[in-house]
Design an enzyme around this catalytic site. Structure first.
Site, mmCIF file in Angstrom:
data_model
loop_
_atom_site.group_PDB
_atom_site.id
_atom_site.type_symbol
_atom_site.label_atom_id
_atom_site.label_comp_id
_atom_site.label_asym_id
_atom_site.label_seq_id
_atom_site.Cartn_x
_atom_site.Cartn_y
_atom_site.Cartn_z
ATOM 1 N N LYS A 146 39.887 37.991 39.696
ATOM 2 C CA LYS A 146 38.652 38.403 40.366
ATOM 3 C C LYS A 146 37.689 39.066 39.390
ATOM 4 O O LYS A 146 38.037 40.006 38.686
ATOM 5 C CB LYS A 146 38.965 39.380 41.503
ATOM 6 C CG LYS A 146 37.782 39.605 42.426
ATOM 7 C CD LYS A 146 37.532 38.366 43.268
ATOM 8 C CE LYS A 146 36.131 38.360 43.871
ATOM 9 N NZ LYS A 146 35.059 38.108 42.881
ATOM 10 N N LYS A 162 37.274 43.102 46.398
ATOM 11 C CA LYS A 162 37.654 42.018 47.303
ATOM 12 C C LYS A 162 39.143 41.657 47.207
ATOM 13 O O LYS A 162 39.676 40.994 48.104
ATOM 14 C CB LYS A 162 36.812 40.768 47.022
ATOM 15 C CG LYS A 162 35.332 40.929 47.385
ATOM 16 C CD LYS A 162 34.567 39.643 47.128
ATOM 17 C CE LYS A 162 33.132 39.722 47.612
ATOM 18 N NZ LYS A 162 32.270 40.549 46.741
ATOM 19 N N SER A 214 32.798 34.773 45.250
ATOM 20 C CA SER A 214 32.636 36.188 45.576
ATOM 21 C C SER A 214 31.563 36.408 46.626
ATOM 22 O O SER A 214 30.767 37.353 46.562
ATOM 23 C CB SER A 214 32.303 36.992 44.309
ATOM 24 O OG SER A 214 32.604 38.355 44.494
ATOM 25 N N SER A 241 33.004 43.697 42.739
ATOM 26 C CA SER A 241 33.673 42.711 43.595
ATOM 27 C C SER A 241 35.174 42.614 43.384
ATOM 28 O O SER A 241 35.856 41.890 44.120
ATOM 29 C CB SER A 241 33.036 41.324 43.410
ATOM 30 O OG SER A 241 31.817 41.255 44.101
#
Length: 443
Positions: free
Chosen positions: A253, A67, A128, A64
């Site tokens: 993140k 992202k 997320s 993720s």
């Protein structure tokens, strides 16, 4: 036996002396940072200087952390007025199929309502949410396949070197089934190096610092469901997370898939200094935060943000450049701005600068050509690090920091009469030089 002991004692004393009086062993010791991750990097968010790296150029699945690129492109679209925070989005069948899969991160978005970009961005950045990410990608580009093209184009534009995006969320394409983005391989996975992930994070926090408002939000809600941040380094009021808290962390993140392992791109600021970290393939949810703590401690404890050369600085014996066709024969040059860096404690003297004059500004004799304005750029000054442990800079287009070299005063062009006199003087000077050299040759 006595001689052996004496030699051992002497060797020990020599090592102690080196440690006490020579900075290099201390530097090497400081660099011996044990990070339990397959790949890791530590970067100064101001200059882009790399303070530590471990296998930073190998491509790994980022999960993720992918992202971050979706976050960047959505913020860019908002900044360019293509969409707004209040633009509404309907959840497509594809995005809904991902939302309905409880094995994926997300709260379970609905198809019978409109969501604002802000709501979906919160879900993407805080928890997320994969479906929210896909919905935003479809909004910006029309389809996830077209969005993936934008991701790869933007990656190249931002200077990422070791990367390949195949979807917007960071899931494997295989897990998307028949919905994998058009133009990508059905079995492909996103790939990126720690260096490129840090480069992406560098641009994200510097170009769009509002991303930190989302990444630092611990609690929110959507559709009556809680959005709880997956970053345990934030100031949670939860004793279970106390060991992971780190003062100054406000992003960025997390990521996890079976293929990627546990990874994390972090950022923290203290006393105006911001650092960016990346760890990839750690072995547990919490270990990625513990390894990030090591990197941040190293950065904040071993380095200080230091102004090495102030604006207006002039390099000794290189502060004057010759000028052709001007009322003055020379002009002073100086640094237009200051040069600063994250400097390792005790290595303040390990830096120098070099001048790089713009050859397009010079004539064939290496002179600037009048007229010249005050403050006109004539080249660059580059910061050079002469110490140990130079990991370079994440901005591959630059070999060290640079600032403009500018003229201190203006130089007007000489009038035609003075130019003529100078030309005549140069003519006779050349003749005189030729005669002298010829006469010397006779003897």
């Amino acid at each position: 036996m006595k001689k052996i002991l004496n030699k051992t004692l002497i060797g020990f004393l020599i090592i102690c002396t080196m440690i006490l009086f020579n900075g290099k062993p201390l530097t090497l010791e400081a660099q011996a940072l044990d990070i339990a991750a397959e790949s890791a990097i530590l970067v100064d968010a101001n200059t882009g200087d790399i303070l530590f790296a471990k296998n930073a150029d190998i491509k790994l699945p980022p999960a993720s952390m992918t992202k971050m690129m979706t976050e960047y492109l959505v913020l860019e679209a908002i900044n360019q007025d293509q969409i707004s925070w209040e633009t509404t989005v309907q959840i497509s069948d594809y995005a809904y199929s991902i939302a309905a899969n409880t094995s994926f991160s997300g709260i379970g978005l609905r198809q019978n309502k409109d969501y604002t970009v802000r709501e979906l961005y919160e879900a993407m950045a805080i928890i997320s949410d994969n479906a929210a990410t896909i919905a935003l990608a479809e909004l910006v580009a029309g389809s996830e396949g077209e969005f993936v093209k934008l991701m790869n184009q933007k990656g190249t534009e931002l200077g990422l070197t070791d990367f390949e995006f195949v979807n917007s969320s960071g899931l494997t394409n295989a897990s998307l089934g028949d919905n994998y983005p058009e133009g990508t391989d059905p079995d492909a996975d996103n790939l990126i190096s720690a260096r490129s992930a840090a480069t992406l994070a560098y641009h994200l926090v510097n170009d769009y610092p509002e991303v930190l408002d989302f990444s630092s939000t611990i609690h929110s809600e959507l559709d009556g469901e809680p959005l709880e941040n997956l970053n345990w380094m934030l100031p949670w009021n939860n004793t279970n997370f106390a060991q992971y808290f780190y003062e100054g962390v406000d992003g960025l993140k997390t990521g996890y898939t079976t293929e990627a392992g546990y990874c994390f791109t972090g950022t923290a600021v203290r006393d105006g200094q911001r650092l960016i970290t990346v760890v990839m393939r750690t072995d547990s949810y919490g270990s990625r935060f513990m390894e990030t703590q090591k990197l941040l401690n190293y950065g904040f404890n071993e380095f200080n943000h230091t102004e090495l050369y102030p604006a207006g600085y002039q390099l000794e014996n290189q502060s004057l450049l010759e000028v052709s066709k001007g009322k003055e024969k020379e002009v002073e040059i100086e640094l237009a701005d200051s040069l600063s860096s994250m400097v390792r404690v005790g290595e303040e003297e390990g830096y120098s600068i070099e001048y790089i004059i713009d050859e397009n500004k010079l004539n064939e004799d290496g002179q600037l050509i009048a007229p010249l304005e005050r403050g006109e750029k004539v080249g660059e000054a580059r910061l050079v690090y002469d110490g140990n442990g130079d990991y370079g800079n994440i901005k591959s287009d630059r070999n060290g920091q640079t600032v403009d070299l500018i003229t201190v005063t203006e130089v007007e062009q000489a009038n035609w009469f003075m130019l003529t006199l100078n030309a005549i003087g140069d003519f006779f000077a050349n003749i005189f030089t030729t005669v002298v050299e010829t006469v010397k040759g006779w003897f």
